[in-house]
Scaffold this active site. Structure first.
Site, PDB file in Angstrom:
ATOM      1  N   MET A   1       0.837  -1.184   0.000  1.00 27.98           N
ATOM      2  CA  MET A   1       0.000   0.000   0.000  1.00 27.98           C
ATOM      3  C   MET A   1       0.877   1.241   0.000  1.00 27.98           C
ATOM      4  SD  MET A   1      -2.979  -1.024   2.661  1.00 27.98           S
ATOM      5  CE  MET A   1      -4.446  -0.498   1.835  1.00 27.98           C
ATOM      6  N   PRO A   2       1.174   1.786  -1.162  1.00 23.10           N
ATOM      7  CA  PRO A   2       2.013   2.978  -1.225  1.00 23.10           C
ATOM      8  C   PRO A   2       1.350   4.182  -0.552  1.00 23.10           C
ATOM      9  CG  PRO A   2       1.825   1.945  -3.381  1.00 23.10           C
ATOM     10  CD  PRO A   2       0.843   1.280  -2.485  1.00 23.10           C
ATOM     11  N   PHE A   3       2.129   4.905   0.221  1.00 24.29           N
ATOM     12  CA  PHE A   3       1.717   6.168   0.831  1.00 24.29           C
ATOM     13  C   PHE A   3       2.680   7.218   0.291  1.00 24.29           C
ATOM     14  CE2 PHE A   3       1.624   9.559   3.842  1.00 24.29           C
ATOM     15  CZ  PHE A   3       0.342   9.584   4.325  1.00 24.29           C
ATOM     16  N   THR A  40      -2.293   5.887  -1.571  1.00 26.61           N
ATOM     17  CA  THR A  40      -2.703   7.069  -0.821  1.00 26.61           C
ATOM     18  C   THR A  40      -1.732   8.206  -1.145  1.00 26.61           C
ATOM     19  OG1 THR A  40      -3.614   5.755   0.979  1.00 26.61           O
ATOM     20  CG2 THR A  40      -3.034   8.036   1.489  1.00 26.61           C
TER      21      THR A  40
END
Length: 73
Positions: A1-3, A40
């Site tokens: 999940m890249p932030f 995100t």
């Protein structure tokens, strides 16, 4: 999940930011092989009075409009 955390000087329109985060998300999906809903993006905006390089505030060093195409140095 890249932030992904973007730090920008204030002054961009909502439309510009929307286009930018869509492009970043699209590239993250392609390059990182993740779903778009996993990406995100957070935008932190700063006044040029609160941003300095080389010991000089950007508001003084570069003046109004710094970082925008079509603005004289």
């Amino acid at each position: 999940m890249p932030f992904i955390n973007l730090k920008l000087a204030k002054g961009r329109t909502v439309e510009q930011k929307e286009r930018f985060v869509k492009a970043i998300t699209r590239e993250a999906v392609e390059i990182l092989n993740v779903k778009a809903e996993w990406v995100t993006v957070v935008i932190d905006e700063y006044d040029r009075d609160n941003w300095a390089t080389g010991g000089e505030l950007h508001s003084i060093k570069f003046g109004e409009g710094c970082g925008k195409m079509g603005v004289e140095d």
